[in-house]
Design a protein around this motif. Structure first.
Motif, PDB file in Angstrom:
ATOM      1  N   THR A  29       5.234   5.458   2.293  1.00  0.00           N
ATOM      2  CA  THR A  29       4.798   5.576   0.904  1.00  0.00           C
ATOM      3  C   THR A  29       3.278   5.519   0.825  1.00  0.00           C
ATOM      4  OG1 THR A  29       4.716   3.212   0.434  1.00  0.00           O
ATOM      5  CG2 THR A  29       6.859   4.273   0.204  1.00  0.00           C
ATOM      6  N   ARG A  30       2.783   5.920  -0.313  1.00  0.00           N
ATOM      7  CA  ARG A  30       1.336   5.894  -0.508  1.00  0.00           C
ATOM      8  C   ARG A  30       0.814   4.458  -0.582  1.00  0.00           C
ATOM      9  NH1 ARG A  30      -2.132   9.682  -0.646  1.00  0.00           N
ATOM     10  NH2 ARG A  30      -0.573  11.307  -0.504  1.00  0.00           N
ATOM     11  N   LYS A  31       1.707   3.526  -0.851  1.00  0.00           N
ATOM     12  CA  LYS A  31       1.303   2.116  -0.922  1.00  0.00           C
ATOM     13  C   LYS A  31       1.480   1.399   0.414  1.00  0.00           C
ATOM     14  CE  LYS A  31       2.228   0.885  -5.736  1.00  0.00           C
ATOM     15  NZ  LYS A  31       3.109   0.066  -6.586  1.00  0.00           N
ATOM     16  N   TRP A  32       1.948   2.092   1.417  1.00  0.00           N
ATOM     17  CA  TRP A  32       2.175   1.484   2.733  1.00  0.00           C
ATOM     18  C   TRP A  32       3.135   0.308   2.662  1.00  0.00           C
ATOM     19  CZ3 TRP A  32      -0.105   4.057   6.744  1.00  0.00           C
ATOM     20  CH2 TRP A  32      -1.219   4.837   6.454  1.00  0.00           C
ATOM     21  N   ASP A  33       4.103   0.368   1.762  1.00  0.00           N
ATOM     22  CA  ASP A  33       4.960  -0.805   1.604  1.00  0.00           C
ATOM     23  C   ASP A  33       6.413  -0.538   1.944  1.00  0.00           C
ATOM     24  OD1 ASP A  33       5.701   0.801  -0.482  1.00  0.00           O
ATOM     25  OD2 ASP A  33       5.319  -0.670  -2.068  1.00  0.00           O
ATOM     26  N   GLU A  55       6.312   6.585  -4.845  1.00  0.00           N
ATOM     27  CA  GLU A  55       5.264   7.408  -4.239  1.00  0.00           C
ATOM     28  C   GLU A  55       5.586   7.675  -2.763  1.00  0.00           C
ATOM     29  OE1 GLU A  55       1.127   6.691  -5.590  1.00  0.00           O
ATOM     30  OE2 GLU A  55       1.956   4.824  -6.388  1.00  0.00           O
ATOM     31  N   ARG A  57      -6.178  -0.939   4.107  1.00  0.00           N
ATOM     32  CA  ARG A  57      -5.284   0.052   3.502  1.00  0.00           C
ATOM     33  C   ARG A  57      -5.294  -0.028   1.976  1.00  0.00           C
ATOM     34  NH1 ARG A  57       0.168  -0.564   7.221  1.00  0.00           N
ATOM     35  NH2 ARG A  57      -0.572   0.649   8.996  1.00  0.00           N
ATOM     36  N   LEU A  58      -5.334  -1.245   1.454  1.00  0.00           N
ATOM     37  CA  LEU A  58      -5.057  -1.416   0.027  1.00  0.00           C
ATOM     38  C   LEU A  58      -6.215  -1.997  -0.783  1.00  0.00           C
ATOM     39  CD1 LEU A  58      -1.432  -2.835   0.403  1.00  0.00           C
ATOM     40  CD2 LEU A  58      -2.064  -0.536  -0.329  1.00  0.00           C
ATOM     41  N   ARG A  85      -5.934  -4.776  -3.723  1.00  0.00           N
ATOM     42  CA  ARG A  85      -4.481  -4.883  -3.952  1.00  0.00           C
ATOM     43  C   ARG A  85      -3.746  -5.429  -2.733  1.00  0.00           C
ATOM     44  NH1 ARG A  85      -1.917  -0.438  -4.195  1.00  0.00           N
ATOM     45  NH2 ARG A  85      -3.591   0.909  -3.461  1.00  0.00           N
TER      46      ARG A  85
END
Lengths: 368, 354
Positions: A116-120, A125, A278-279, A282
């Protein structure tokens, strides 16, 4: 004691990442752009002598193994990505298989999460969704890995190749799939597969078919460590940034009951945690990490692994998660200090001689 | 048998039987007397000063903020947190990160305890501490010295605990009403009796710098040192014949365990605790700090002058059982009297029950 470090292969360019994140994206892209967010926040993390390696380069892979061996790491656990027939980041392992180098033990962990775009690993996303097939997909997947399972360097327990699954709870018909693979393994000259479930930062449903569990830290502690008081936030430019205390997570790890439904457990260790590359704000960062502390805690965890868990393995997160602050590889700030602490911990627990006899002294410069 | 004989007092045997009327009368008298006594006692106790109801520590929640300088004391930080966990309901341990004071509002603790020094506080954090309406204490790491900024910091706290008695007037002058000498104890996981290799063994271990006093002591002791292996940990010992300097920064617990006798001067009290915790024989230069928790002559040998040092060294060498008894008492008291548990309990008692 055999220390196995998780290894991220995302240090080479692949078309998918270039499409999603921009041309030439690798994990170094995130690492390089990191900035310190608060006083004492050490970012960006820079590899020693600016060695931003490319894992499609044999010299880089060999260098990793040489350094790891020199400091007593027993083997690597490479992340493996399989999306119902689609492989990602597979090139380093393919090179290792075809070249026979480095001559260093390894195993695989199937990181079965959506990207995902959030790396989660979540469901929003999504860049590529983790999907699962049935018998045909299981068979294809097994044969994709069979050469690795048969490789003399592959880490085995009871002559079964050790295979970790990151999120088995997400796999429909998981137990059937494991049985299917065991049958295929026997048909292909193996004694079966030694399946290991990851105890990580997510719900862990009861599922049969696993031979053992591995603690994936610090995520396991985040989710299951009774650490409701762990998280604090700091205000940075009006925005909350989550932080936690390095020592408190280790305290939780070292205070944990060894009992988990009678299952075999491979204990875990973590080097550090900081995913702000990465974030940004956030993300989360860890306060108070240091090589000396890591060595102290690792020594205790090795002792626990041996005496309490009767485990010959201990898994470290990680060898090279640079964008998550979890890496043993030498960097500009600490040089080889984390690895020196690994070696010291092995020496202090009388575990070093059993790891790699005749390992060379520490090296830095890769053979180009 | 008639009624009279039945109720007659018998003087033989074990039992004395009374007439029922007599028994009733006596019972009433006794009950009335007891009632009077109780009333009087109640009245009497009402006149006495009443102790405040003791706070039950196991109901307290402590926010422990570590502002330890550098990394040297990180294990001390963990030990302190652990002792408070044993004594209180909950300890939330955090580092003094930027805007850490938000945790005060988040957690609403009964006690804010800062451990360390003034190295890393933002103005905003200081202001939040100043305004916070709860019990606030700081346990300073000020054994080697203090500063005006530390003085200003202490004024924000209701209770100040210092590693050095000499600093008490300074903090009081800075605005702190309640200042107490409370040294850190030895880490008994690190400092404990153990067998060590020959490399750590010596007849005498000197702890302290060569100048100005070390040389004076050494000169005085030189007639006693013939044939002795002498280690010295401190600055300026490199060029002294017969002295083997300990590498700077070396961890000293093995040297403590390897020394037959240790002499130290100009050191914070923590060092005396650490040596005691190893069960080693120590002669310490006299200092007021030593008297608060140790008993010179019983669990530590002190000296005021170089002559006294020389005499006591000679004496205890000739009376090894006496020296051993002192070291044994110190070892015992390290666990039961001046451990971190006692220090933490004293801190809580000072804050909540004094």
């Amino acid at each position: 004691m055999k220390l196995i470090a998780f290894l991220l292969p995302q240090f080479h360019v692949i078309p998918e990442n270039s499409l999603w994140w921009g041309d030439g994206f690798t994990e170094w892209t995130n690492t390089r752009k990191a900035v310190p967010l608060y006083s004492g926040h050490q970012q960006p993390k820079e590899p020693l002598e600016q060695y931003y390696y490319d894992l499609t380069n044999a010299a880089a892979r060999n260098w990793q193994a040489e350094v790891a061996k020199a400091y007593g790491i027993y083997g690597f656990c490479y992340y493996h990505y399989w999306f119902k027939g689609k492989l990602l980041l597979e090139q380093p392992l393919k090179h290792i298989m075809t070249s026979g180098k480095p001559d260093f033990p390894f195993c695989l962990s199937w990181a079965n999460e959506s990207w995902t775009r959030k790396w989660d690993g979540g469901e929003h996303e999504v860049l590529i969704r983790q999907e699962y097939g049935d018998e045909q997909d299981w068979e294809n997947h097994f044969y994709e890995l069979l050469d690795a399972f048969k490789d003399k360097r592959y880490i085995r327990i009871g002559n079964k190749p050790l295979f970790i699954i990151y999120r088995p709870g997400n796999i429909p018909r998981c137990e059937e799939m494991l049985q299917f693979w065991n049958t295929l393994a026997l048909q292909n000259g193996l004694d079966g597969i030694y399946f290991v479930r990851t105890l990580g930062g997510f719900d862990i449903p009861g599922q049969g078919g696993f031979d053992a569990n591995v603690e994936f830290e610090p995520h396991y502690t985040f989710a299951h460590g009774n650490t409701e008081r762990l998280w604090n936030y700091m205000i940075i430019d009006g925005q909350e940034h989550l932080v936690f205390d390095y020592d408190q997570v280790w305290l939780s790890i070292l205070s944990r009951s060894p009992h988990r439904n009678g299952g075999k457990i491979f204990p875990g260790a973590y080097v550090n945690w900081d995913n702000t590359p990465r974030l940004g704000k956030r993300g989360q960062s860890c306060i108070g990490a240091s090589p000396h502390k890591f060595g102290w805690y690792l020594t205790k965890q090795i002792q626990r692994a041996r005496t309490l868990y009767q485990s010959e393995f201990l898994f470290i997160n990680a060898w090279n998660e640079w964008a998550e602050g979890a890496f043993l590889e030498p960097d500009q700030q600490h040089r080889f200090r984390y690895l020196e602490e690994v070696k010291k911990a092995l020496e202090q627990t009388g575990s070093l001689s059993s790891v790699h006899s005749g390992a060379r002294q520490p090296v830095f410069t890769p053979d180009e | 048998m008639n009624k009279k004989t039945k109720h007659r007092i018998r003087t033989t045997g074990k039992a004395i039987r009374l007439h029922p009327r007599s028994r009733k009368l006596i019972a009433h008298t006794v009950i009335r007397a007891l009632k009077n006594i109780n009333t009087k006692q109640q009245n009497l106790s009402a006149d006495l000063p009443q102790p405040a109801r003791a706070v039950e520590f196991k109901k307290l929640r402590v926010l422990l903020v570590s502002a330890m300088p550098g990394e040297e004391l990180w294990q001390t930080e963990q030990l302190i947190a652990d002792q408070f966990r044993l004594l209180t309901k909950e300890v939330i341990a955090i580092k003094a990160f930027q805007s850490f004071s938000t945790a005060l509002a988040q957690l609403n603790p009964d006690l804010l305890l800062v451990v360390g020094s003034d190295t890393s506080f933002s103005d905003n954090d200081l202001e939040v501490i100043r305004r916070a309406n709860l019990k606030k204490a700081i346990w300073l790491t000020d054994s080697s010295g203090t500063s005006s900024s530390t003085g200003r910091l202490t004024a924000l706290f209701n209770y100040v605990f210092t590693q050095n008695m000499y600093h008490i007037p300074f903090y009081q002058h800075s605005g702190s009403n309640s200042v107490l000498y409370l040294p850190f104890a030895a880490d008994q996981n690190l400092f404990l009796p153990k067998y060590v290799d020959e490399a750590y063994r010596c007849d005498l271990l000197l702890l302290g710098d060569a100048l100005p006093t070390g040389i004076v002591y050494l000169h005085e002791l030189s007639p006693l040192l013939s044939g002795c292996k002498v280690y010295a940990a401190g600055q300026g010992w490199e060029d002294h014949p017969g002295i083997i300097p300990v590498a700077p920064g070396a961890e000293l617990q093995d040297y403590y365990n390897g020394a037959e006798t240790i002499i130290h001067w100009g050191q914070p009290p923590l060092r005396a605790f650490q040596i005691a915790s190893c069960g080693a024989v120590q002669l310490a230069e006299d200092h007021p700090n030593l008297y608060a928790y140790m008993n010179p002559g019983e669990d530590i040998i002190t000296f005021h002058t170089r002559q006294e040092l020389s005499e006591k060294l000679r004496y205890y060498r000739n009376h090894p059982e006496s020296a051993r008894a002192v070291a044994t008492r110190a070892l015992w008291r390290s666990t039961y009297d001046y451990s971190f548990m006692q220090m933490a309990a004293k801190l809580l008692h000072t804050v909540f029950n004094s």
